[in-house]
Write a protein that holds these residues in place. Structure first.
Motif, PDB file in Angstrom:
ATOM      1  N   GLY A  12       0.857  -1.192   0.000  1.00  0.00           N
ATOM      2  CA  GLY A  12       0.000   0.000   0.000  1.00  0.00           C
ATOM      3  C   GLY A  12       0.886   1.232   0.000  1.00  0.00           C
ATOM      4  N   LEU A  13       0.936   1.905  -1.133  1.00  0.00           N
ATOM      5  CA  LEU A  13       1.827   3.072  -1.252  1.00  0.00           C
ATOM      6  C   LEU A  13       1.024   4.326  -1.586  1.00  0.00           C
ATOM      7  CD1 LEU A  13       4.760   1.404  -3.245  1.00  0.00           C
ATOM      8  CD2 LEU A  13       4.597   1.756  -0.762  1.00  0.00           C
ATOM      9  N   GLY A  17       1.453   5.142   3.069  1.00  0.00           N
ATOM     10  CA  GLY A  17       2.343   4.003   2.820  1.00  0.00           C
ATOM     11  C   GLY A  17       3.697   4.448   2.286  1.00  0.00           C
ATOM     12  N   ASN A  35       2.293  -2.050  -4.602  1.00  0.00           N
ATOM     13  CA  ASN A  35       1.096  -1.215  -4.655  1.00  0.00           C
ATOM     14  C   ASN A  35       0.266  -1.610  -5.862  1.00  0.00           C
ATOM     15  OD1 ASN A  35      -0.351   1.056  -3.432  1.00  0.00           O
ATOM     16  ND2 ASN A  35      -0.020   2.080  -5.405  1.00  0.00           N
ATOM     17  N   ARG A  36      -1.066  -1.534  -5.690  1.00  0.00           N
ATOM     18  CA  ARG A  36      -1.958  -1.901  -6.805  1.00  0.00           C
ATOM     19  C   ARG A  36      -1.605  -1.085  -8.045  1.00  0.00           C
ATOM     20  NH1 ARG A  36      -8.196  -0.671  -5.816  1.00  0.00           N
ATOM     21  NH2 ARG A  36      -7.269   1.410  -5.698  1.00  0.00           N
ATOM     22  N   THR A  37      -1.417   0.212  -7.865  1.00  0.00           N
ATOM     23  CA  THR A  37      -0.999   1.068  -8.981  1.00  0.00           C
ATOM     24  C   THR A  37       0.523   1.182  -8.914  1.00  0.00           C
ATOM     25  OG1 THR A  37      -3.057   2.292  -8.692  1.00  0.00           O
ATOM     26  CG2 THR A  37      -1.359   3.347 -10.048  1.00  0.00           C
ATOM     27  N   CYS A  68      -0.848  -0.852   4.651  1.00  0.00           N
ATOM     28  CA  CYS A  68      -1.509   0.436   4.890  1.00  0.00           C
ATOM     29  C   CYS A  68      -2.273   0.823   3.629  1.00  0.00           C
ATOM     30  CB  CYS A  68      -0.475   1.502   5.262  1.00  0.00           C
ATOM     31  SG  CYS A  68      -1.251   3.066   5.742  1.00  0.00           S
ATOM     32  N   SER A  70      -6.597   1.693   2.031  1.00  0.00           N
ATOM     33  CA  SER A  70      -7.722   2.570   2.383  1.00  0.00           C
ATOM     34  C   SER A  70      -8.567   2.032   3.528  1.00  0.00           C
ATOM     35  CB  SER A  70      -8.626   2.770   1.168  1.00  0.00           C
ATOM     36  OG  SER A  70      -7.897   3.306   0.115  1.00  0.00           O
ATOM     37  N   ALA A  74     -10.165  -3.642   1.629  1.00  0.00           N
ATOM     38  CA  ALA A  74      -8.989  -3.754   0.747  1.00  0.00           C
ATOM     39  C   ALA A  74      -7.935  -4.679   1.360  1.00  0.00           C
ATOM     40  CB  ALA A  74      -8.409  -2.369   0.488  1.00  0.00           C
ATOM     41  N   GLU A  77      -9.115  -8.165   0.698  1.00  0.00           N
ATOM     42  CA  GLU A  77      -8.999  -8.457  -0.736  1.00  0.00           C
ATOM     43  C   GLU A  77      -7.548  -8.802  -1.095  1.00  0.00           C
ATOM     44  OE1 GLU A  77      -9.736  -5.737  -4.536  1.00  0.00           O
ATOM     45  OE2 GLU A  77     -11.288  -5.471  -3.011  1.00  0.00           O
ATOM     46  N   LEU A  78      -6.622  -8.113  -0.432  1.00  0.00           N
ATOM     47  CA  LEU A  78      -5.200  -8.346  -0.709  1.00  0.00           C
ATOM     48  C   LEU A  78      -4.686  -9.636  -0.090  1.00  0.00           C
ATOM     49  CD1 LEU A  78      -3.666  -4.803  -0.080  1.00  0.00           C
ATOM     50  CD2 LEU A  78      -3.368  -6.203  -2.119  1.00  0.00           C
ATOM     51  N   LEU A  94      -1.696  -1.120   9.486  1.00  0.00           N
ATOM     52  CA  LEU A  94      -1.822   0.278   9.916  1.00  0.00           C
ATOM     53  C   LEU A  94      -2.972   0.987   9.195  1.00  0.00           C
ATOM     54  CD1 LEU A  94       1.948   1.282  10.203  1.00  0.00           C
ATOM     55  CD2 LEU A  94       0.341   0.726  12.036  1.00  0.00           C
ATOM     56  N   THR A  95      -3.848   0.182   8.596  1.00  0.00           N
ATOM     57  CA  THR A  95      -5.040   0.721   7.932  1.00  0.00           C
ATOM     58  C   THR A  95      -6.049   1.138   9.001  1.00  0.00           C
ATOM     59  OG1 THR A  95      -4.654  -0.839   6.140  1.00  0.00           O
ATOM     60  CG2 THR A  95      -6.884   0.067   6.324  1.00  0.00           C
ATOM     61  N   SER A  96      -6.709   2.291   8.812  1.00  0.00           N
ATOM     62  CA  SER A  96      -7.708   2.724   9.802  1.00  0.00           C
ATOM     63  C   SER A  96      -8.962   1.869   9.707  1.00  0.00           C
ATOM     64  CB  SER A  96      -8.114   4.182   9.550  1.00  0.00           C
ATOM     65  OG  SER A  96      -6.994   5.014   9.562  1.00  0.00           O
ATOM     66  N   ALA A 123      -0.985  10.530  13.130  1.00  0.00           N
ATOM     67  CA  ALA A 123      -0.072  11.517  12.533  1.00  0.00           C
ATOM     68  C   ALA A 123      -0.373  11.635  11.051  1.00  0.00           C
ATOM     69  CB  ALA A 123       1.380  11.077  12.723  1.00  0.00           C
ATOM     70  N   VAL A 124       0.063  12.732  10.451  1.00  0.00           N
ATOM     71  CA  VAL A 124      -0.027  12.888   8.998  1.00  0.00           C
ATOM     72  C   VAL A 124       1.287  12.397   8.380  1.00  0.00           C
ATOM     73  CG1 VAL A 124      -1.718  14.765   9.019  1.00  0.00           C
ATOM     74  CG2 VAL A 124       0.719  15.306   9.245  1.00  0.00           C
TER      75      VAL A 124
HETATM   76  P1  NAP Z   1      -4.427   7.008   0.011  1.00  0.00           P
HETATM   77  O1  NAP Z   1      -3.356   7.979  -0.329  1.00  0.00           O
HETATM   78  O2  NAP Z   1      -5.793   7.234  -0.534  1.00  0.00           O
HETATM   79  O3  NAP Z   1      -3.903   5.548  -0.414  1.00  0.00           O
HETATM   80  C1  NAP Z   1      -4.769   4.440  -0.363  1.00  0.00           C
HETATM   81  C2  NAP Z   1      -3.955   3.205  -0.656  1.00  0.00           C
HETATM   82  O4  NAP Z   1      -4.813   2.066  -0.570  1.00  0.00           O
HETATM   83  C3  NAP Z   1      -3.341   3.190  -2.050  1.00  0.00           C
HETATM   84  O5  NAP Z   1      -2.089   2.554  -1.988  1.00  0.00           O
HETATM   85  C4  NAP Z   1      -4.347   2.348  -2.828  1.00  0.00           C
HETATM   86  O6  NAP Z   1      -3.810   1.744  -3.968  1.00  0.00           O
HETATM   87  C5  NAP Z   1      -4.663   1.302  -1.777  1.00  0.00           C
HETATM   88  N1  NAP Z   1      -5.896   0.568  -2.038  1.00  0.00           N
HETATM   89  C6  NAP Z   1      -7.161   0.981  -1.890  1.00  0.00           C
HETATM   90  N2  NAP Z   1      -8.036   0.002  -2.216  1.00  0.00           N
HETATM   91  C7  NAP Z   1      -7.290  -1.069  -2.572  1.00  0.00           C
HETATM   92  C8  NAP Z   1      -7.603  -2.379  -3.006  1.00  0.00           C
HETATM   93  N3  NAP Z   1      -8.878  -2.801  -3.124  1.00  0.00           N
HETATM   94  N4  NAP Z   1      -6.574  -3.228  -3.260  1.00  0.00           N
HETATM   95  C9  NAP Z   1      -5.285  -2.827  -3.152  1.00  0.00           C
HETATM   96  N5  NAP Z   1      -4.920  -1.583  -2.748  1.00  0.00           N
HETATM   97  C10 NAP Z   1      -5.923  -0.713  -2.464  1.00  0.00           C
HETATM   98  O7  NAP Z   1      -4.615   6.904   1.587  1.00  0.00           O
HETATM   99  P2  NAP Z   1      -3.513   7.109   2.742  1.00  0.00           P
HETATM  100  O8  NAP Z   1      -3.533   8.531   3.174  1.00  0.00           O
HETATM  101  O9  NAP Z   1      -2.240   6.490   2.332  1.00  0.00           O
HETATM  102  O10 NAP Z   1      -4.188   6.279   3.923  1.00  0.00           O
HETATM  103  C11 NAP Z   1      -3.994   4.872   4.050  1.00  0.00           C
HETATM  104  C12 NAP Z   1      -4.510   4.452   5.424  1.00  0.00           C
HETATM  105  O11 NAP Z   1      -3.780   5.201   6.423  1.00  0.00           O
HETATM  106  C13 NAP Z   1      -5.996   4.761   5.617  1.00  0.00           C
HETATM  107  O12 NAP Z   1      -6.617   3.723   6.331  1.00  0.00           O
HETATM  108  C14 NAP Z   1      -5.955   6.046   6.422  1.00  0.00           C
HETATM  109  O13 NAP Z   1      -7.122   6.225   7.228  1.00  0.00           O
HETATM  110  C15 NAP Z   1      -4.717   5.815   7.287  1.00  0.00           C
HETATM  111  N6  NAP Z   1      -4.196   7.075   7.810  1.00  0.00           N
HETATM  112  C16 NAP Z   1      -3.902   8.097   6.941  1.00  0.00           C
HETATM  113  C17 NAP Z   1      -3.468   9.319   7.464  1.00  0.00           C
HETATM  114  C18 NAP Z   1      -3.142  10.474   6.550  1.00  0.00           C
HETATM  115  O14 NAP Z   1      -2.969  11.583   7.061  1.00  0.00           O
HETATM  116  N7  NAP Z   1      -3.010  10.270   5.244  1.00  0.00           N
HETATM  117  C19 NAP Z   1      -3.315   9.475   8.866  1.00  0.00           C
HETATM  118  C20 NAP Z   1      -3.601   8.386   9.707  1.00  0.00           C
HETATM  119  C21 NAP Z   1      -4.056   7.196   9.161  1.00  0.00           C
HETATM  120  P3  NAP Z   1      -3.764   2.557  -5.363  1.00  0.00           P
HETATM  121  O15 NAP Z   1      -2.568   3.466  -5.260  1.00  0.00           O
HETATM  122  O16 NAP Z   1      -3.624   1.505  -6.386  1.00  0.00           O
HETATM  123  O17 NAP Z   1      -5.071   3.318  -5.460  1.00  0.00           O
END
Ligand code: NAP
Length: 296
Positions: A12-13, A17, A35-37, A68, A70, A74, A77-78, A94-96, A123-124
């Motif tokens: 998960g990138l 990630g 990563n999927r993409t 990590c 969405s 997911a 599924e992985l 570390l997925t929410s 954290a962000v």
């Molecule tokens: P993001 O930028 O939207 O990335 C989502 C990731 O999930 C991407 O790598 C995406 O792959 C992958 N994904 C989604 N559906 C999938 C599937 N069906 N199969 C395979 N891969 C899939 O989100 P993020 O900010 O990195 O957040 C990821 C997690 O960290 C979430 O649970 C979020 O709540 C948590 N989090 C984030 C933050 C923050 O500030 N960003 C803070 C705390 C916690 P693709 O690239 O292929 O779309």
């Protein structure tokens, strides 16, 4: 194996990630990513990460696997197609999500011979790897201990909460809830004083110290809550209720949103109806310990 340079896989990138994988890489850990993409892995690969061709290859590459993505759908599924190949690894998710999803995933993964830690990131992405990042972990203590030095790279506030896998998600939403409550109350106040032409910056100069004062009340309130003993020390709920009525009235008559003030007052009204008019404000916890009024 040099425990300080444990090979790590990050699946998960997205924004988060990539921050996680980059932190391991820069600390010198052999880092495998998937990563999927695929394009999202490019920068990390340029920095030295190994790109796995599939989730199965990614998992096989390291004893410590971080996921990590969405959401938990997911995650399933992985991981579902990987079957028993997760055996012998520590998987850190570390997925929410919710505590129920965490416990269900733990059960499912443990049946396949994997060791599972559920985590939550408070954290962000730019804060990952710094003193500002807090990350919670829950699950088997031995798995956390084995990889603590590696996991600690992600944030100085790395904290193990206990064996119950649901603890990380529970703390995550509890902390976010506290954050949103403080922020929304600040917005309510800024809208109120804004009706008299006072800007938000001026209100922030008063609200900031107040939030600090309220923070200092928490240990004493927590003691009352834990003992379920609510003898009033300064002001009773009845006294608070009077001031809440003013907040509702001001909001309604000045034409700003009154939903939050009405909710505060409705909960205090119920505490009074339960016999807590003369109790300390800490007795409000009893209103939160049961289902919502409108949940039947
Ligand atoms: P993001 O930028 O939207 O990335 C989502 C990731 O999930 C991407 O790598 C995406 O792959 C992958 N994904 C989604 N559906 C999938 C599937 N069906 N199969 C395979 N891969 C899939 O989100 P993020 O900010 O990195 O957040 C990821 C997690 O960290 C979430 O649970 C979020 O709540 C948590 N989090 C984030 C933050 C923050 O500030 N960003 C803070 C705390 C916690 P693709 O690239 O292929 O779309």
């Amino acid at each position: 194996m040099n425990i300080d340079k444990t090979p790590v896989t990050v699946v998960g990138l997205g924004l988060m990630g990539r921050a996680l994988a980059g932190t391991f890489l820069r600390a010198g850990h052999p880092t495998t990513v998937w990563n999927r993409t695929t394009a999202r892995a490019a920068e990390l690969v340029a920095e030295g990460a190994r790109l796995a061709g599939s989730p199965a290859q990614a998992v096989a590459a390291s004893p410590l696997v971080i996921v990590c993505v969405s959401d938990y759908a997911a995650v399933r599924e992985l991981l579902e197609p990987l079957g028993d190949s997760l055996g012998g690894r520590v998987l850190v998710n570390l997925t929410s999500g919710t505590s129920e999803e965490a416990r269900r995933t733990a059960e499912w993964l443990t049946r396949r011979g994997g060791s599972y830690l559920d985590g939550a990131i408070m954290a962000v992405p730019p804060a990952i790897g710094t003193a500002e990042a807090t990350l919670f972990y829950s699950g088997p203590r031995a798995a956390f201990d084995r990889h603590e030095p590696t996991l600690r790279l992600l944030g100085a506030g790395t904290t193990y909460l206990g064996a119950d896998h649901g603890l990380s998600s529970l703390h995550d939403v509890a902390m976010l809830g506290a954050m949103w409550s403080v922020l929304n109350s600040f917005f309510q106040g800024a809208a109120l004083v804004g009706t008299a032409g006072v800007d938000a910056a001026t209100f922030a100069s008063f609200a900031g110290p107040l939030i600090g004062t309220v923070r200092d009340w928490l240990p004493d309130l927590a003691q009352q809550i834990d003992k379920r003993e609510y003898t009033a020390r300064d002001a009773t709920i009845g006294t608070h209720l009077g001031a809440m009525a003013h907040l509702v009235h001001e909001s309604e008559s000045l034409g700003i949103d009154a939903e939050l003030p009405r909710l505060l007052k409705a909960m205090a009204d119920r505490a009074v109806a339960d016999g807590h008019a003369d109790s300390d404000y800490a007795a409000m916890i009893e209103q939160f310990r049961r289902p919502s009024h409108d949940d039947g």
